[in-house]
Design an enzyme around this catalytic site. Structure first.
Site, mmCIF file in Angstrom:
data_model
loop_
_atom_site.group_PDB
_atom_site.id
_atom_site.type_symbol
_atom_site.label_atom_id
_atom_site.label_comp_id
_atom_site.label_asym_id
_atom_site.label_seq_id
_atom_site.Cartn_x
_atom_site.Cartn_y
_atom_site.Cartn_z
ATOM 1 N N ASP A 98 -0.589 -4.438 -6.431
ATOM 2 C CA ASP A 98 -1.161 -5.276 -5.382
ATOM 3 C C ASP A 98 -0.537 -4.866 -4.060
ATOM 4 O O ASP A 98 0.223 -3.899 -3.997
ATOM 5 C CB ASP A 98 -0.937 -6.763 -5.668
ATOM 6 C CG ASP A 98 -2.097 -7.623 -5.169
ATOM 7 O OD1 ASP A 98 -2.276 -7.701 -3.943
ATOM 8 O OD2 ASP A 98 -2.829 -8.189 -5.998
ATOM 9 N N HIS A 121 -6.414 -4.930 -2.071
ATOM 10 C CA HIS A 121 -5.096 -5.243 -2.637
ATOM 11 C C HIS A 121 -4.303 -3.968 -2.920
ATOM 12 O O HIS A 121 -3.715 -3.808 -3.990
ATOM 13 C CB HIS A 121 -5.258 -6.071 -3.917
ATOM 14 C CG HIS A 121 -5.671 -7.499 -3.659
ATOM 15 N ND1 HIS A 121 -4.840 -8.410 -3.038
ATOM 16 C CD2 HIS A 121 -6.824 -8.157 -3.925
ATOM 17 C CE1 HIS A 121 -5.461 -9.581 -2.951
ATOM 18 N NE2 HIS A 121 -6.683 -9.451 -3.468
ATOM 19 N N GLU A 160 -11.613 -9.412 -3.341
ATOM 20 C CA GLU A 160 -11.047 -9.671 -2.015
ATOM 21 C C GLU A 160 -10.802 -8.382 -1.222
ATOM 22 O O GLU A 160 -9.687 -8.079 -0.805
ATOM 23 C CB GLU A 160 -9.748 -10.476 -2.155
ATOM 24 C CG GLU A 160 -9.982 -11.865 -2.747
ATOM 25 C CD GLU A 160 -8.720 -12.669 -2.916
ATOM 26 O OE1 GLU A 160 -8.808 -13.909 -2.901
ATOM 27 O OE2 GLU A 160 -7.643 -12.072 -3.087
#
Length: 538
Positions: A174, A245, A312
């Site tokens: 991440d 990420h 995301e």
């Protein structure tokens, strides 16, 4: 008998003499049962100080283990008489789940590592026939935000197996850290595995832990984790995030970022939380880099599925990047959503050519889903419904129901309160298969998963508190064929939990007590982000 998860069927002979384990109890292992045989000696044998020497199938004072192809995959039949125990499994996994049920029947002392009980344990005469509802019964542990040492992961595997859960999804990369050794790219762990400090609480918190934080698993560690899990019939699914990420990877290798709109050489491993604008550049360099990463990943993880994240991913840098816009034009794509789909399709094809399947969070539906991809539906049910209707397999993990970082109570003592209140009863009433799906569409719901994101969990103690006892309720949802949520007997489940708390105590799990957190489980003064007015449980 207070079994969790509840079995499909159990018949108890109340007037029968119980079976008592003792110093002379033998263990007869048929062909293909060696793994469960070794596990029983290492757990039940150790808990009671019993040798469980090899015995003869069906003999008196013997636990007999058999693989029976008349039973289905993961199905088992456990029969206890006054003179012995027989466990039959449709395969090695089914046999192992039957052995887990036997351990529960023996009592909480069977979950300790050394004898504490006075006298031999006894089991009532009972016949149990059982099989799981879902093939994928998963738990995601986020080791990227806060690194969890290898022994914590191995302990997690044991806890999953004890609850008949069979998938450990490891969130390995991440913005805040890269947790797996990739030998071709050593800077991923030399640089990407370490951050200078860490936000305490969520983004609004003014608090910082000024200690550097990090860690990673060597490839030998990964092989050990995978082998340990396989012996307990738990598949380990790795997640390597693409294309969002990814700031930890960009910090290690700046050429992976959108260098024409941001100085990627100045990007550190991220120290705070939230959706991050720094995403991978859509270049051939990036594709080759992640192909090389995944080549090492698939050699380490034999699981059918490889998770590539896909969630995301802000498109702002791609909109501003001349290179990204040129790539969109070159590929004949409609927009930036289609560019993300191009990323996902590329790696779906790459994995499929190597006999693997891609799975990603439901944002991978944006711009069109690759033909062989499966979806982890986290933003409610909608993504899973759309994917199932399009013929894609789905793992249901909606945040409103099974995000275990969400607070368990509305009280002021809950540590770092996040989002909705989701109690033990709320998790127990989770129904994974939406009623909107037809019978054929519902077959694409291959499983369920509870997710444990660790932004606010910096130790195994905090993970224990947020995960348990809710994971026990989730395990019953994943394994047992329960009535519709409104018809579920939570009072009866709560009664069984009284015994299960003693099992968790024996295992050393620091769960949230029903009465609320112990003083040392609180985090006063650390801001979370509570949301009032949770969506209803349906």
């Amino acid at each position: 008998m207070d079994l969790i998860p509840a079995p499909r069927g159990a018949q108890v002979q109340d007037d029968g003499e119980p079976f008592r384990l003792g110093a002379h109890t033998a263990l007869a292992a048929g062909p293909g049962t060696g793994g469960t045989e070794r596990w029983l000696r290492a757990t039940v044998g150790a808990a009671y100080g019993l040798a469980l020497p090899p015995g003869v199938s069906g003999a008196a004072d013997t636990i007999t283990l058999l693989v029976d192809d008349a039973l289905a995959v993961e199905e088992y039949r456990l029969a206890v008489s006054g003179t012995g125990v027989e466990i039959r499994g449709g395969d090695a996994a089914g046999l192992f789940w039957g052995a887990q049920t036997l351990r529960q029947l023996l009592g909480p002392e069977a979950f300790r590592r050394a004898p504490v009980a006075d006298g031999p344990p006894c089991i009532p005469q009972v016949t149990i026939e059982d099989a799981p509802r879902f093939a994928w019964r998963g738990f995601m542990l986020d080791v990227a935000r806060h690194f969890m040492p290898k022994d914590v992961v191995l302990r997690c595997v044991d806890l999953l197996a004890a609850h008949k859960l069979n998938v450990l999804h490891l969130h390995l990369t991440d913005d805040q850290g890269w947790r797996i050794e990739i030998k071709r790219y050593p800077r991923l762990t030399e640089v990407g595995a370490w951050r200078t400090r860490t936000k305490v609480g969520l983004r609004d918190s003014p608090l910082w832990d000024e200690r550097p934080h990090g860690g990673y698993y060597t490839q030998e560690d990964i092989r050990e984790i995978v082998a340990y899990a396989a012996a307990r019939h738990v598949a380990v699914v790795p997640e390597i995030d693409i294309p969002g990420h990814s700031q930890a990877a960009i910090a290690a290798y700046p050429e992976l970022g959108n260098s024409d709109v941001v100085d990627t050489t100045a990007l550190p491993v991220l120290t705070s939380w939230g959706v991050n604008p720094n995403v991978l550049a859509p270049t051939d360099t990036t594709l080759r880099f992640y192909e090389n990463v995944l080549a090492e990943v698939v050699e380490l993880f034999p699981s059918t599925f490889v998770h590539i994240g896909g969630d995301e991913c802000p498109k702002g840098q791609w909109r501003e990047s001349a290179a990204a816009q040129a790539r969109i034009k070159e590929l004949g794509l409609a927009d930036e959503d289609a560019l993300q789909s191009w990323f996902i399709r590329h790696f779906d094809t790459w994995l499929a050519a190597r006999g693997r399947r891609l799975i990603g969070w439901d944002e991978i539906l944006q711009g069109g889903l690759a033909d062989g991809a499966a979806v982890s539906s986290w933003r409610g049910y909608a993504g899973g419904i759309a994917a199932a209707r399009a013929g894609h397999d789905v793992v249901m993990c909606p945040e409103q129901h099974v995000y275990l970082d969400y607070r368990q109570d509305a009280g002021p003592d809950e540590p770092v309160p996040i989002a909705y209140v989701r109690t033990l009863e709320d998790v127990y009433r989770f129904e994974p298969v939406p009623s909107e799906l037809t019978e054929d569409e519902a077959r694409h719901v291959i499983g369920v998963q509870a997710n444990c994101w660790t932004e606010t969990m910096d130790s195994v103690r905090s993970v224990d508190y947020m995960t348990f006892p809710r994971l026990a309720a989730f395990a019953e949802v994943a394994w047992s064929r329960l009535p519709a949520p409104a018809g579920r007997d939570y009072r009866q489940f709560s009664a069984r939990m009284h015994t299960h708390y003693r099992r968790l105590d024996a295992l050393g799990v620091e769960y949230r007590p029903p009465s609320g957190p112990h003083p040392w489980q609180r985090r006063p003064g650390v801001l979370g982000r509570p949301i009032e007015g949770a969506p209803p449980i349906v």
